[in-house]
Design a protein around this motif. Structure first.
Motif: not given
Length: 427
Positions: A17-20, A46-49, A53-54
């Motif tokens: 249930g986690y959002s970025s 987080i979106r990069g993860w 990209r990371v």
């Protein structure tokens, strides 16, 4: 491209249930718990993860993420630098089971030893290394809060021994074994530092020799730097500046100091502090100037060990300058660095604050400013004043000096009343 996305992390976030944004907040908070400075991630990080990209977050962030999730980074779809992505990533559910077993047993190392004693096969992996690193972070946090205590030294030494026991508990790749040796060296170097801070110098030498041998097995330049740099500090406190300079030169000669100006800065600052104790004013001033220049050139976003990022900054550089100039008797300059240090210290550096405040009082007394000196000395928390070996020793020296300068003054009487209460007539 979709093939590069971190679908494992995405699946974990969805399941829990986690959002970025909410994961960023949780990791930032965990970074704060570990280092004293809240992390700077946001939803785009987080979106990069998730987008791939990371592939391998920086060390403090990675440990914080593992603390939040209870899983090693590799089980969340991240890939260490230099390693190709695995076609069959580790199962998060298996790691979750292993983590529960680790918690129930007290430590993963004890569980591994028990498995070995029963004759079961065990594969030592990245998750074991992560757990060791998390325990090491706990030691660092305790040191910054209390410092010098025998319990910290004993706990760090015990964890070093448990890390070595883990080596015998099963099979492992050469890379993982090197990491485990590195963790053992890190624990032993923390035991060494606690012994130095507690003025238990003979014990510190024993820890130092063990740590040096383990660091060679690990072939880890960062932990080698830490151990030899600590050795320089040990000999400085023992009043052996020639050996202190030689030990610190070993740390400064490591290639790591040429790649990363922050390590160079720490080596130069500690060298300058030793020169202050040796009475070499020119070398002291030159060393601190060079240390400041190196710090100014350092990349603040570079990936460094938690032990380094959690303590070495401008405040620590000023603390070392305070030490060097106080030893030289340049009290006005020492006081200026003391105020800079105390203004910049991070909240979790409670031990460092007590030491810097004590040295500030000594610098003020050296200038004949008795009233401010006594006020400063009396602001030190009673626990540190009475029980931290370095602080207590400096305050007893302060006590002797103030009696030598003005034994019958009202300010000295005020100090005597405080000392009597704090030390219970032990001065």
């Amino acid at each position: 491209m979709n093939s590069s996305r971190n679908t494992v992390l995405e699946a974990w976030m969805k399941e829990h249930g986690y959002s970025s944004n909410s994961l960023a907040d949780a990791v930032n908070s965990a970074v704060g718990d570990l280092t004293g400075r809240v992390g700077g991630l946001d939803g785009s990080s987080i979106r990069g993860w998730k987008a791939g990209r990371v592939r391998w977050p920086k060390s403090a962030t990675r440990v914080a993420l593992e603390k939040v999730t209870g899983l090693p980074a590799t089980a969340l779809g991240f890939v260490p630098r230099g390693r190709a992505p695995s076609p069959a990533p580790e199962s998060p559910s298996e790691d979750a089971v292993e983590r529960r077993r680790f918690i129930a047993a007290g430590t993963a190392l004890a569980a591994a030893s028990a498995t070995h004693a029963l004759g079961s096969s065990h594969r030592i992996g990245t998750s074991d290394v992560v757990r060791l690193q998390q325990r090491f972070t706990e030691i660092i946090v305790s040191d910054h809060r209390h410092g010098g205590r025998l319990g910290i030294e004993q706990k760090a030494a015990a964890l070093a021994d448990e890390a070595l026991s883990l080596q015998n508990s099963g099979s492992a790749s050469q890379r993982v074994r090197a990491y485990v040796y590195g963790c053992a060296a890190a624990f032993r170097s923390s035991a060494m530092w606690a012994a130095i801070d507690g003025r238990r110098y003979e014990d510190a030498i024993v820890h130092m020799r063990e740590a040096q041998a383990l660091a060679e097995l690990a072939a880890d330049p960062a932990i080698k730097f830490r151990i030899w740099s600590h050795a320089g500090t040990l000999y400085r406190h023992m009043g052996r500046p020639a050996e202190a300079l030689a030990a610190n030169d070993v740390a400064r000669s490591l290639p790591l100091t040429r790649r990363d100006p922050l390590f160079a800065s720490l080596g130069l600052a500690r060298q300058a502090a030793i020169q202050g104790v040796a009475g070499n004013a020119t070398a002291t001033r030159r060393g601190f100037d060079q240390a400041q220049d190196a710090m100014d050139r350092a990349d603040p976003s570079a990936d460094r060990p938690v032990w380094m990022t959690s303590f070495y900054d401008q405040a620590e550089l000023d603390s070392l300058a305070l030490t060097g100039y106080l030893a030289l008797g340049e009290y006005e300059k020492a006081e200026a660095h003391a105020h800079r240090c105390l203004a910049a210290l991070r909240p979790h550096m409670q031990r460092s604050k007590a030491i810097a405040t004590t040295r500030l009082a000594c610098a003020q007394l050296g200038q004949g400013d008795m009233e401010p000196a006594v006020t400063t000395a009396m602001s030190i928390p009673d626990d540190a004043a009475a029980h931290h070996p370095r602080v207590a020793r400096m305050l007893r020296s302060f006590h002797a000096k103030i009696h030598a300068v003005a034994p019958d003054s009202p300010t000295t009487s005020k100090w005597n009343e405080y000392a009597h209460t704090t030390w219970k007539e032990s001065v």
